[in-house]
Design a protein around this motif. Structure first.
Motif, mmCIF file in Angstrom:
data_model
loop_
_atom_site.group_PDB
_atom_site.id
_atom_site.type_symbol
_atom_site.label_atom_id
_atom_site.label_comp_id
_atom_site.label_asym_id
_atom_site.label_seq_id
_atom_site.Cartn_x
_atom_site.Cartn_y
_atom_site.Cartn_z
ATOM 1 N N GLN A 176 0.823 -1.203 0.000
ATOM 2 C CA GLN A 176 0.000 0.000 0.000
ATOM 3 C C GLN A 176 0.863 1.261 0.000
ATOM 4 N N LEU B 135 -5.671 8.367 -4.370
ATOM 5 C CA LEU B 135 -6.204 7.619 -5.496
ATOM 6 C C LEU B 135 -5.097 7.425 -6.508
ATOM 7 N N ASP B 136 -5.366 6.622 -7.516
ATOM 8 C CA ASP B 136 -4.374 6.390 -8.548
ATOM 9 C C ASP B 136 -4.988 6.663 -9.912
ATOM 10 N N LYS B 137 -4.208 6.585 -10.963
ATOM 11 C CA LYS B 137 -4.713 6.898 -12.298
ATOM 12 C C LYS B 137 -5.887 6.012 -12.692
ATOM 13 N N ALA B 138 -5.877 4.773 -12.273
ATOM 14 C CA ALA B 138 -6.963 3.870 -12.644
ATOM 15 C C ALA B 138 -8.299 4.291 -12.021
ATOM 16 N N ARG B 139 -8.235 4.926 -10.872
ATOM 17 C CA ARG B 139 -9.472 5.358 -10.215
ATOM 18 C C ARG B 139 -9.786 6.772 -10.591
ATOM 19 N N LEU C 47 -4.263 12.621 -6.114
ATOM 20 C CA LEU C 47 -3.299 11.684 -6.696
ATOM 21 C C LEU C 47 -1.925 11.896 -6.058
ATOM 22 N N ALA D 73 1.363 6.687 -6.956
ATOM 23 C CA ALA D 73 0.375 7.712 -7.288
ATOM 24 C C ALA D 73 0.996 9.103 -7.201
#
Length: 128
Positions: A43, A124-128, A119, A50
């Protein structure tokens, strides 16, 4: 094979992303983690990834705003249709990938600064 467990540093799960987190993660012997600690380390790497994605997007948006002129580099008020080409050449991306990445980077700069900040904070990350 019996391996001595390496405990993770206290507070790793709450450590904000950035160079400090990167330095802490670099010192961890991943092969000596137990399953629970491995999840926390994973994690932490996701938060760091991110953060790096956000920083890369900030730089990418800037790259697309500059054009070469007789007097040197001039910053454009907004990107032109060829802005992704600089990113494409620098990162060796396909035209479609460069357009997608540059579009996201510019949107994070102009339309979605709160998303960029989330980010960067590893929320969060790019996928979310």
């Amino acid at each position: 094979m019996n391996i001595e467990r390496q405990p993770i540093p206290d507070g790793l799960g709450d450590m904000p992303p950035g160079v400090g987190l990167a330095a802490v993660l670099e010192r961890i012997d991943i092969a000596r983690l137990d399953g629970f600690d491995a999840v926390i380390v994973m994690q932490a790497y996701a938060r760091l990834e991110a953060h790096v994605q956000a920083r890369k997007a900030v730089v990418m948006a800037e790259v697309g705003l500059y054009e070469i002129s007789v007097s040197g580099m001039e910053k454009m008020p907004e990107p032109d249709k060829n802005s992704p080409d600089e990113v494409r050449a620098a990162l060796r991306l396909t035209r479609r990938a460069a357009e997608r990445e540059y579009g996201l980077a510019y949107d994070l700069k102009v339309r979605l600064p709160a998303v960029r900040d989330a980010l960067s904070a590893g929320l969060l990350d790019k996928a979310r």
